[in-house]
Design a protein around this motif. Sequence first.
Motif, PDB file in Angstrom:
ATOM      1  N   GLN A   1       0.840  -1.438   0.074  1.00  0.00           N
ATOM      2  CA  GLN A   1      -0.109  -0.112   0.061  1.00  0.00           C
ATOM      3  C   GLN A   1       0.882   1.383   0.103  1.00  0.00           C
ATOM      4  OE1 GLN A   1      -2.693   0.575   3.267  1.00  0.00           O
ATOM      5  NE2 GLN A   1      -4.142  -0.159   2.038  1.00  0.00           N
ATOM      6  N   ASP A   2       0.185   2.233  -0.467  1.00  0.00           N
ATOM      7  CA  ASP A   2       1.149   3.824  -0.580  1.00  0.00           C
ATOM      8  C   ASP A   2       0.801   4.417   0.673  1.00  0.00           C
ATOM      9  OD1 ASP A   2       3.035   4.557  -2.280  1.00  0.00           O
ATOM     10  OD2 ASP A   2       1.639   5.774  -3.443  1.00  0.00           O
TER      11      ASP A   2
ATOM     12  N   ARG B   1       5.966   7.118  -0.458  1.00  0.00           N
ATOM     13  CA  ARG B   1       6.400   7.412  -1.691  1.00  0.00           C
ATOM     14  C   ARG B   1       6.011   8.882  -2.124  1.00  0.00           C
ATOM     15  NH1 ARG B   1       5.644   2.075  -2.236  1.00  0.00           N
ATOM     16  NH2 ARG B   1       7.477   1.088  -2.902  1.00  0.00           N
ATOM     17  N   ALA B   2       6.360   9.439  -3.098  1.00  0.00           N
ATOM     18  CA  ALA B   2       6.111  10.999  -3.265  1.00  0.00           C
ATOM     19  C   ALA B   2       4.654  11.212  -3.408  1.00  0.00           C
ATOM     20  CB  ALA B   2       6.640  11.585  -4.687  1.00  0.00           C
ATOM     21  N   GLN B   3       3.801  10.860  -4.139  1.00  0.00           N
ATOM     22  CA  GLN B   3       2.508  11.024  -4.448  1.00  0.00           C
ATOM     23  C   GLN B   3       1.657  10.980  -3.145  1.00  0.00           C
ATOM     24  OE1 GLN B   3       1.140  12.604  -7.337  1.00  0.00           O
ATOM     25  NE2 GLN B   3      -0.367  13.009  -5.881  1.00  0.00           N
TER      26      GLN B   3
ATOM     27  N   ASP C   1      -0.488  13.842  -1.244  1.00  0.00           N
ATOM     28  CA  ASP C   1      -2.065  13.605  -0.972  1.00  0.00           C
ATOM     29  C   ASP C   1      -1.959  13.756   0.505  1.00  0.00           C
ATOM     30  OD1 ASP C   1      -2.151  13.014  -3.556  1.00  0.00           O
ATOM     31  OD2 ASP C   1      -2.516  10.836  -3.338  1.00  0.00           O
ATOM     32  N   ALA C   2      -1.134  13.341   1.153  1.00  0.00           N
ATOM     33  CA  ALA C   2      -1.243  13.480   2.910  1.00  0.00           C
ATOM     34  C   ALA C   2      -1.107  15.036   3.173  1.00  0.00           C
ATOM     35  CB  ALA C   2      -0.186  12.654   3.475  1.00  0.00           C
ATOM     36  N   ALA C   3      -0.237  15.636   2.570  1.00  0.00           N
ATOM     37  CA  ALA C   3      -0.138  17.095   2.917  1.00  0.00           C
ATOM     38  C   ALA C   3      -1.448  17.687   2.210  1.00  0.00           C
ATOM     39  CB  ALA C   3       0.976  17.495   2.124  1.00  0.00           C
ATOM     40  N   ALA C   4      -2.137  17.448   1.395  1.00  0.00           N
ATOM     41  CA  ALA C   4      -3.205  18.299   0.906  1.00  0.00           C
ATOM     42  C   ALA C   4      -4.551  17.951   1.678  1.00  0.00           C
ATOM     43  CB  ALA C   4      -3.603  17.585  -0.741  1.00  0.00           C
ATOM     44  N   THR C   5      -4.487  16.817   2.288  1.00  0.00           N
ATOM     45  CA  THR C   5      -5.759  16.561   3.254  1.00  0.00           C
ATOM     46  C   THR C   5      -5.640  17.493   4.281  1.00  0.00           C
ATOM     47  OG1 THR C   5      -4.868  14.945   4.470  1.00  0.00           O
ATOM     48  CG2 THR C   5      -5.711  14.273   2.574  1.00  0.00           C
TER      49      THR C   5
ATOM     50  N   CYS D   1       8.330   9.170  -8.921  1.00  0.00           N
ATOM     51  CA  CYS D   1       7.209   9.651  -8.520  1.00  0.00           C
ATOM     52  C   CYS D   1       6.550   8.666  -7.699  1.00  0.00           C
ATOM     53  CB  CYS D   1       6.401  10.643  -9.057  1.00  0.00           C
ATOM     54  SG  CYS D   1       7.067  12.108  -9.599  1.00  0.00           S
ATOM     55  N   GLY D   2       6.570   7.461  -8.296  1.00  0.00           N
ATOM     56  CA  GLY D   2       5.757   6.120  -7.639  1.00  0.00           C
ATOM     57  C   GLY D   2       4.421   6.352  -8.376  1.00  0.00           C
TER      58      GLY D   2
END
Length: 184
Positions: free
Chosen positions: A2-3, A33-35, A39-43, A140-141
């Motif tokens: 899982q990412d 991984r990068a994406q 995504d975690a930051a954007a949440t 970037c994965g």
Amino acid sequence: MQDEPHHEQRGRAEDERLISGAKHLEGIRAEVRAQAAQDAAATQGRYLATLTSAEENQFVLDNLIVSCNCNYWAGGRQADNQTGTDVGWSWVNGEGPFVYDNWNSPPEPNDQDTPPNVVESNEENCLEVNESGGWNDQSCGPDPGDPLDAQLIEWVEVPTCATPTDQLSTAGFNVITGTRGGNI
């Protein structure tokens, strides 16, 4: 696999929240991984950090990287299908193309994973900041490339006034005062 982060450690040494000018920066140790990092930051209404000057890069090195000796994801991305490894890089928050860079030399950026796993051209389009403060282009994965140890997160907070007695720094602001019901 899982990412999502495999582990996340927080504490003074692993989770540093510092202010550099108007930017708030946070280093989070979490194997990701990068994406997934973006995504975690954007949440949280944040983004991977932008390092737009030698001073900002040194600030991160002196205050965040030194506390964990990690490789961090940062907010640089290269547009797909570029004709050269050093063109098309910009910041994920829209600050524009790189004006400053701190690529490891030689020969970064190079679109190559660590030998013998040579990656096809234009596969490393995400920015890694290593433990010495130098930059490397990474995959970037989600699948290719290994996750990094940590991520640099950035945000800008706009000051708000809850009451007229709040103490705020006025540097760079136009201050308007008045009384309730009166003209401001």
